[in-house]
Design a protein around this motif. Structure first.
Motif, PDB file in Angstrom:
ATOM      1  N   PHE A 166       0.824  -1.210   0.000  1.00 38.29           N
ATOM      2  CA  PHE A 166       0.000   0.000   0.000  1.00 38.29           C
ATOM      3  C   PHE A 166       0.859   1.263   0.000  1.00 38.29           C
ATOM      4  O   PHE A 166       0.512   2.263  -0.647  1.00 38.29           O
ATOM      5  N   ILE A 167       1.974   1.237   0.705  1.00 34.33           N
ATOM      6  CA  ILE A 167       2.864   2.393   0.696  1.00 34.33           C
ATOM      7  C   ILE A 167       3.474   2.575  -0.685  1.00 34.33           C
ATOM      8  O   ILE A 167       3.629   3.710  -1.178  1.00 34.33           O
ATOM      9  N   GLN A 168       3.820   1.483  -1.350  1.00 30.80           N
ATOM     10  CA  GLN A 168       4.328   1.577  -2.717  1.00 30.80           C
ATOM     11  C   GLN A 168       3.268   2.153  -3.653  1.00 30.80           C
ATOM     12  O   GLN A 168       3.579   2.986  -4.518  1.00 30.80           O
ATOM     13  N   ALA A 169       2.024   1.734  -3.476  1.00 31.73           N
ATOM     14  CA  ALA A 169       0.938   2.266  -4.297  1.00 31.73           C
ATOM     15  C   ALA A 169       0.772   3.765  -4.060  1.00 31.73           C
ATOM     16  O   ALA A 169       0.559   4.538  -5.000  1.00 31.73           O
ATOM     17  N   ALA A 170       0.879   4.183  -2.796  1.00 35.57           N
ATOM     18  CA  ALA A 170       0.764   5.608  -2.474  1.00 35.57           C
ATOM     19  C   ALA A 170       1.878   6.405  -3.133  1.00 35.57           C
ATOM     20  O   ALA A 170       1.643   7.496  -3.670  1.00 35.57           O
ATOM     21  N   ASN A 171       3.083   5.881  -3.123  1.00 38.77           N
ATOM     22  CA  ASN A 171       4.211   6.577  -3.748  1.00 38.77           C
ATOM     23  C   ASN A 171       4.020   6.713  -5.254  1.00 38.77           C
ATOM     24  O   ASN A 171       4.409   7.726  -5.855  1.00 38.77           O
ATOM     25  N   VAL A 172       3.428   5.701  -5.872  1.00 34.75           N
ATOM     26  CA  VAL A 172       3.160   5.783  -7.317  1.00 34.75           C
ATOM     27  C   VAL A 172       2.170   6.904  -7.608  1.00 34.75           C
ATOM     28  O   VAL A 172       2.337   7.680  -8.556  1.00 34.75           O
ATOM     29  N   ILE A 173       1.125   7.014  -6.788  1.00 34.79           N
ATOM     30  CA  ILE A 173       0.137   8.088  -6.973  1.00 34.79           C
ATOM     31  C   ILE A 173       0.788   9.452  -6.772  1.00 34.79           C
ATOM     32  O   ILE A 173       0.520  10.405  -7.515  1.00 34.79           O
ATOM     33  N   LEU A 174       1.665   9.572  -5.776  1.00 29.64           N
ATOM     34  CA  LEU A 174       2.307  10.852  -5.495  1.00 29.64           C
ATOM     35  C   LEU A 174       3.234  11.286  -6.620  1.00 29.64           C
ATOM     36  O   LEU A 174       3.515  12.482  -6.773  1.00 29.64           O
ATOM     37  N   MET A 175       3.705  10.349  -7.424  1.00 27.30           N
ATOM     38  CA  MET A 175       4.587  10.681  -8.537  1.00 27.30           C
ATOM     39  C   MET A 175       3.835  11.332  -9.688  1.00 27.30           C
ATOM     40  O   MET A 175       4.453  11.897 -10.581  1.00 27.30           O
ATOM     41  N   ARG A 176       2.498  11.269  -9.658  1.00 30.21           N
ATOM     42  CA  ARG A 176       1.689  11.800 -10.765  1.00 30.21           C
ATOM     43  C   ARG A 176       0.648  12.793 -10.246  1.00 30.21           C
ATOM     44  O   ARG A 176      -0.554  12.505 -10.233  1.00 30.21           O
ATOM     45  N   PRO A 177       1.093  13.957  -9.790  1.00 29.62           N
ATOM     46  CA  PRO A 177       0.137  14.938  -9.231  1.00 29.62           C
ATOM     47  C   PRO A 177      -0.902  15.416 -10.229  1.00 29.62           C
ATOM     48  O   PRO A 177      -1.966  15.889  -9.818  1.00 29.62           O
ATOM     49  N   HIS A 178      -0.626  15.300 -11.527  1.00 32.04           N
ATOM     50  CA  HIS A 178      -1.611  15.749 -12.519  1.00 32.04           C
ATOM     51  C   HIS A 178      -2.858  14.857 -12.517  1.00 32.04           C
ATOM     52  O   HIS A 178      -3.907  15.255 -13.061  1.00 32.04           O
ATOM     53  N   PHE A 183      -9.379  11.926  -8.649  1.00 37.49           N
ATOM     54  CA  PHE A 183      -9.805  11.123  -7.515  1.00 37.49           C
ATOM     55  C   PHE A 183     -10.717  11.926  -6.597  1.00 37.49           C
ATOM     56  O   PHE A 183     -10.571  13.144  -6.459  1.00 37.49           O
ATOM     57  N   SER A 184     -11.648  11.247  -5.940  1.00 32.82           N
ATOM     58  CA  SER A 184     -12.534  11.937  -5.007  1.00 32.82           C
ATOM     59  C   SER A 184     -11.767  12.479  -3.810  1.00 32.82           C
ATOM     60  O   SER A 184     -12.206  13.435  -3.174  1.00 32.82           O
ATOM     61  N   PHE A 185     -10.608  11.862  -3.494  1.00 28.70           N
ATOM     62  CA  PHE A 185      -9.796  12.376  -2.395  1.00 28.70           C
ATOM     63  C   PHE A 185      -8.716  13.333  -2.896  1.00 28.70           C
ATOM     64  O   PHE A 185      -7.798  13.682  -2.157  1.00 28.70           O
ATOM     65  N   GLY A 186      -8.852  13.790  -4.133  1.00 27.36           N
ATOM     66  CA  GLY A 186      -7.878  14.712  -4.711  1.00 27.36           C
ATOM     67  C   GLY A 186      -7.699  15.999  -3.930  1.00 27.36           C
ATOM     68  O   GLY A 186      -6.571  16.413  -3.659  1.00 27.36           O
ATOM     69  N   PRO A 187      -8.806  16.691  -3.534  1.00 28.15           N
ATOM     70  CA  PRO A 187      -8.645  17.921  -2.749  1.00 28.15           C
ATOM     71  C   PRO A 187      -7.908  17.694  -1.427  1.00 28.15           C
ATOM     72  O   PRO A 187      -7.080  18.512  -1.024  1.00 28.15           O
ATOM     73  N   TRP A 188      -8.245  16.589  -0.761  1.00 28.49           N
ATOM     74  CA  TRP A 188      -7.538  16.273   0.502  1.00 28.49           C
ATOM     75  C   TRP A 188      -6.052  16.067   0.243  1.00 28.49           C
ATOM     76  O   TRP A 188      -5.204  16.567   0.979  1.00 28.49           O
ATOM     77  N   LEU A 189      -5.721  15.347  -0.828  1.00 29.44           N
ATOM     78  CA  LEU A 189      -4.331  15.054  -1.140  1.00 29.44           C
ATOM     79  C   LEU A 189      -3.572  16.327  -1.501  1.00 29.44           C
ATOM     80  O   LEU A 189      -2.425  16.527  -1.074  1.00 29.44           O
ATOM     81  N   THR A 190      -4.200  17.200  -2.278  1.00 23.88           N
ATOM     82  CA  THR A 190      -3.559  18.454  -2.665  1.00 23.88           C
ATOM     83  C   THR A 190      -3.264  19.318  -1.445  1.00 23.88           C
ATOM     84  O   THR A 190      -2.189  19.924  -1.331  1.00 23.88           O
ATOM     85  N   ASP A 191      -4.224  19.374  -0.533  1.00 26.78           N
ATOM     86  CA  ASP A 191      -4.031  20.167   0.688  1.00 26.78           C
ATOM     87  C   ASP A 191      -2.964  19.536   1.586  1.00 26.78           C
ATOM     88  O   ASP A 191      -2.111  20.240   2.133  1.00 26.78           O
ATOM     89  N   ALA A 192      -3.006  18.214   1.746  1.00 30.35           N
ATOM     90  CA  ALA A 192      -2.044  17.527   2.611  1.00 30.35           C
ATOM     91  C   ALA A 192      -0.624  17.647   2.072  1.00 30.35           C
ATOM     92  O   ALA A 192       0.338  17.692   2.844  1.00 30.35           O
ATOM     93  N   ALA A 193      -0.478  17.729   0.758  1.00 34.11           N
ATOM     94  CA  ALA A 193       0.851  17.824   0.155  1.00 34.11           C
ATOM     95  C   ALA A 193       1.559  19.115   0.537  1.00 34.11           C
ATOM     96  O   ALA A 193       2.799  19.180   0.516  1.00 34.11           O
ATOM     97  N   THR A 194       0.805  20.136   0.892  1.00 33.88           N
ATOM     98  CA  THR A 194       1.411  21.415   1.292  1.00 33.88           C
ATOM     99  C   THR A 194       1.808  21.432   2.759  1.00 33.88           C
ATOM    100  O   THR A 194       2.547  22.318   3.187  1.00 33.88           O
TER     101      THR A 194
END
Length: 233
Positions: A166-178, A183-194
């Motif tokens: 699951f951590i590897q899957a998360a890292n793959v998603i983080l490599m493609r911010p575009h 994703f429905s959790f896109g806003p949460w992810l964008t905010d958390a990334a800051t």
């Protein structure tokens, strides 16, 4: 029996991957002892190995060359075995309904979906996604003093193999911010990334993916990236 078969496939594949990593590291160690360093990455070593042996023939003894060649043959054999096992896992995932639903979750493919089905079946052992995340060891340890809770590092308890996936899957998603807005959790992810360090962000995202996956598995419904409630799972 099917779950036991899946567990066996994943255990064998994990062991073969570990052996391949050990073989690659041993080749690097043999080269370093000859004063030869190769840049990081298995691909870099594979593409440059024989050129190195050819260009440094006056520095590397024939015996060492034979030893390294034998290790490279082991590497190729392990690659073939891993590909065979992976193909079997992908075949199972293609016909298993639960795996197909799990693969609708971003970052989840045949390996994670089959590993999860093999580990927890239909997920009925957990009452909620939070419990599944805690079982994977993806939740922080909590210390309380003076009525103030303090969150520490993740517990790393439970299923280490599935947690790593699951951590590897998360890292793959983080490599493609575009792709995040899809994703429905896109806003949460964008905010958390800051706000979060990359490693903390990957762990938090892995926990979210695990909880979403449990919900998909338990309720037998594919993940819909456009559902707002999916972000709150």
């Amino acid at each position: 029996q099917e779950e036991l078969d899946l567990q066996a496939y994943h255990r064998i594949r994990s062991r073969l991957v570990s052996r391949r990593t050990a073989t690659i590291n041993q080749i690097r160690a043999c080269l370093i002892e000859q004063g030869i360093a190769v840049r990081a990455g298995a691909h870099a070593l594979r593409t440059s190995l024989f050129q190195i042996l050819k260009n440094r023939a006056d520095e590397i003894s024939p015996r060492m060359t034979d030893l390294i060649g034998g290790l490279y043959e082991d590497w190729l054999w392990l690659d073939e075995r891993i590909e065979t096992i992976t193909a079997e896992i992908e075949t199972i995932a293609a016909v298993e309904a639960s795996c197909q639903r799990l693969m609708s979750v971003p970052g989840v493919g045949p390996i994670i979906s089959t590993a999860m089905v093999a580990a927890v079946g239909d997920g009925e052992a957990f009452e909620r996604g939070r419990d599944f995340g805690a079982w994977l060891g993806l939740v922080p340890k909590q210390y309380s003093t003076g009525g103030k809770p303090i969150l520490g590092r993740i517990s790393k308890q439970g299923n280490r193999y599935l947690r790593t996936l699951f951590i590897q899957a998360a890292n793959v998603i983080l490599m493609r911010p575009h792709n995040w807005p899809k994703f429905s959790f896109g806003p949460w992810l964008t905010d958390a990334a800051t706000r979060l360090h990359r490693n903390k962000l990957a762990t938090a995202l892995a926990n979210k993916l695990a909880r979403i996956s449990w919900s998909v598995l338990r309720h037998a419904r594919p993940f819909d990236t456009h559902r707002e409630e999916a972000a709150a799972i």
